[in-house]
Motif scaffolding. Structure first.
Motif, short mmCIF file in Angstrom:
data_model
loop_
_atom_site.label_atom_id
_atom_site.label_comp_id
_atom_site.label_asym_id
_atom_site.label_seq_id
_atom_site.Cartn_x
_atom_site.Cartn_y
_atom_site.Cartn_z
N ALA A 107 0.78 -1.20 -0.08
CA ALA A 107 0.04 0.15 -0.01
C ALA A 107 0.88 1.28 0.15
CB ALA A 107 -1.01 0.11 1.34
N LEU A 108 2.04 1.24 0.73
CA LEU A 108 2.89 2.45 0.73
C LEU A 108 3.40 2.62 -0.53
CD1 LEU A 108 4.03 4.19 3.16
CD2 LEU A 108 6.26 2.99 2.63
N MET A 109 3.88 1.33 -1.05
CA MET A 109 4.22 1.75 -2.49
C MET A 109 3.37 2.39 -3.65
SD MET A 109 7.78 0.70 -2.41
CE MET A 109 7.64 1.57 -0.64
N PHE A 110 2.14 1.65 -3.46
CA PHE A 110 1.15 2.25 -4.33
C PHE A 110 0.78 3.87 -4.14
CE2 PHE A 110 -0.09 -2.33 -5.53
CZ PHE A 110 -0.49 -2.15 -6.92
N ASP A 111 0.67 4.00 -2.85
CA ASP A 111 -0.02 5.19 -2.52
C ASP A 111 1.19 6.61 -2.69
OD1 ASP A 111 -2.13 4.25 -1.49
OD2 ASP A 111 -1.73 4.17 0.50
N ILE A 112 2.49 6.28 -2.21
CA ILE A 112 3.56 7.38 -2.52
C ILE A 112 4.06 7.31 -3.93
CG2 ILE A 112 5.78 8.32 -1.49
CD1 ILE A 112 5.04 7.28 1.16
N ASN A 113 4.46 5.85 -4.20
CA ASN A 113 5.43 5.87 -5.57
C ASN A 113 4.40 5.81 -6.44
OD1 ASN A 113 7.77 6.08 -4.27
ND2 ASN A 113 7.60 3.85 -3.81
N GLY A 114 3.35 5.16 -6.46
CA GLY A 114 2.34 4.75 -7.67
C GLY A 114 1.52 5.96 -7.84
N ILE A 115 0.53 6.41 -6.85
CA ILE A 115 -0.44 7.47 -6.88
C ILE A 115 0.22 8.62 -6.95
CG2 ILE A 115 -2.30 8.66 -5.57
CD1 ILE A 115 -3.23 5.90 -4.64
N LEU A 116 1.16 9.11 -6.11
CA LEU A 116 1.68 10.58 -5.93
C LEU A 116 2.48 10.66 -7.19
CD1 LEU A 116 2.21 13.08 -4.38
CD2 LEU A 116 3.76 11.95 -3.11
#
Length: 364
Positions: A107-116
């Motif tokens: 989730a951290l990878m998706f949120d910060i690196n993916g989404i942002l």
């Protein structure tokens, strides 16, 4: 709006409910069909994502009504609720002891690196430098670092016979951190998480609010019904994936990545729309707020379930995960330090997301 029109708008949720009923009726038949589990699981995942997007639409309507920072708080808490429901259901089955850890990391990878990352990249290519309140980035960053360190790094050094004591401490620490954070976000430091756009941007924002004039009660009711439907679908998805992955040779982390992707799907669309409208503050609040909420709220809920059921799970990250989280948080601290994002900063995070995908495919 008439009943027929309302039902037409909620066709995705209605379809999801029908799929849940079909899955319930045919569960045992599907289990005996062998390799077809992959297609069934994929169909359930797609259905959950569509239902989540529709639920997120109503959360976004509520968010527009209340404005930032409360609006993005609603969106991130909704995504967290979906994630916690799915994890809680999967933990009651034959799940991996690392499922919660891998899901939070994913989730951290998706949120910060993916989404942002993707939002800043596309928004930067369209608008150039995009402003936001740098206080929000700094606050989110230090709290994520603290929460990740306490809950997912330090446990590596805690002896297994003292796990219960440290687990109880972690629950208290996360609740205390989030309690203070909520007081800041909704109280005297709420300006940390908002940005005053120029008049022309405010006029565009007012125009975008025109579609949010429906009754709030309808949106709240649909959100509640949608979450229940998602929970039902998640139960069947868990059974099919657990059975299917048993002898498939696929990486164990696949399940965690799927759960994280489901919870992040609605946020991706909302964050991208905000970035393309040059409203980077909403994107930062969604991406960083979702990361913080995932760690700081998922951990105590899952730890409490583990203590109650006596089913301990592994929270300490692997060396590869620790390195990826460290690089991500350092990059975020540098990129979110000056009050403006650009395409280069977005690209750095998106490359880190691609690295995460490659490592997961390699089983690392």
């Amino acid at each position: 709006m008439g009943i027929a029109a309302q039902l037409e708008e909620e066709k995705f949720l209605i379809a999801a409910l029908i799929v849940a009923v079909i899955a319930y009726l045919l569960e045992h038949t599907v289990m005996e069909m062998g390799r077809s589990w992959a297609l069934i699981a994929a169909a359930l995942v797609a259905t959950i994502v569509l239902a989540s997007i529709r639920v997120a639409h109503h959360a976004e309507l509520l968010a527009v009504k209340v404005g930032d920072p409360y609006g993005t708080m609603i969106l991130t808490l909704l995504a967290l609720a979906v994630e916690v429901i799915i994890l809680a259901i999967m933990m009651t089955g034959e799940s991996s002891p690392t499922l919660v850890r891998d899901t939070i990391y994913s989730a951290l990878m998706f949120d910060i690196n993916g989404i942002l990352g993707l939002a800043a990249l596309l928004g930067g290519l369209k608008h150039g430098e995009q402003p936001y309140n740098d206080n929000s980035g700094k606050t989110y960053g230090v709290m994520i670092l603290t929460a990740m360190g306490i809950s997912m790094v330090v446990p590596e050094f805690v002896p297994s016979d003292k796990w219960h004591y440290y687990s109880a401490f972690t629950i208290v620490a996360m609740i205390a951190l989030y309690g203070l954070f909520l007081r800041m976000q909704a109280g005297q430091h709420s300006y940390f998480f908002s940005y005053s756009y120029p008049r022309s941007e405010r006029n565009k924002e007012s125009h975008n609010k025109e579609g949010a004039d429906g009754p709030a009660a309808v949106s709240i009711a649909i959100i509640l019904v949608g979450v229940v439907i998602i929970g039902l679908l998640a139960e069947f998805m868990s059974a099919f994936m657990t059975e299917g992955l048993r002898d498939s040779g696929a990486p164990i982390a696949v399940t965690a990545v799927v759960v994280a992707a489901i919870s992040a799907a609605p946020e991706i669309l909302t964050a991208l729309r905000a970035a393309l409208r040059n409203r980077m503050q909403a994107t930062v609040n969604i991406a960083m707020g979702a990361s913080l909420s995932t760690v700081i709220l998922t951990v105590p809920v899952m730890e409490a379930i583990a203590l109650y059921t006596g089913q301990p799970f592994i929270m300490a990250m692997t060396p590869v995960q620790t390195v990826m989280v460290a690089i991500t948080l350092i990059a975020a601290a540098i990129n979110l330090n000056d009050g403006e994002t650009n395409a280069i900063e977005g690209m750095t995070h998106f490359i880190l997301f691609a690295t995460f995908v490659m490592l997961t495919a390699l089983g690392l």
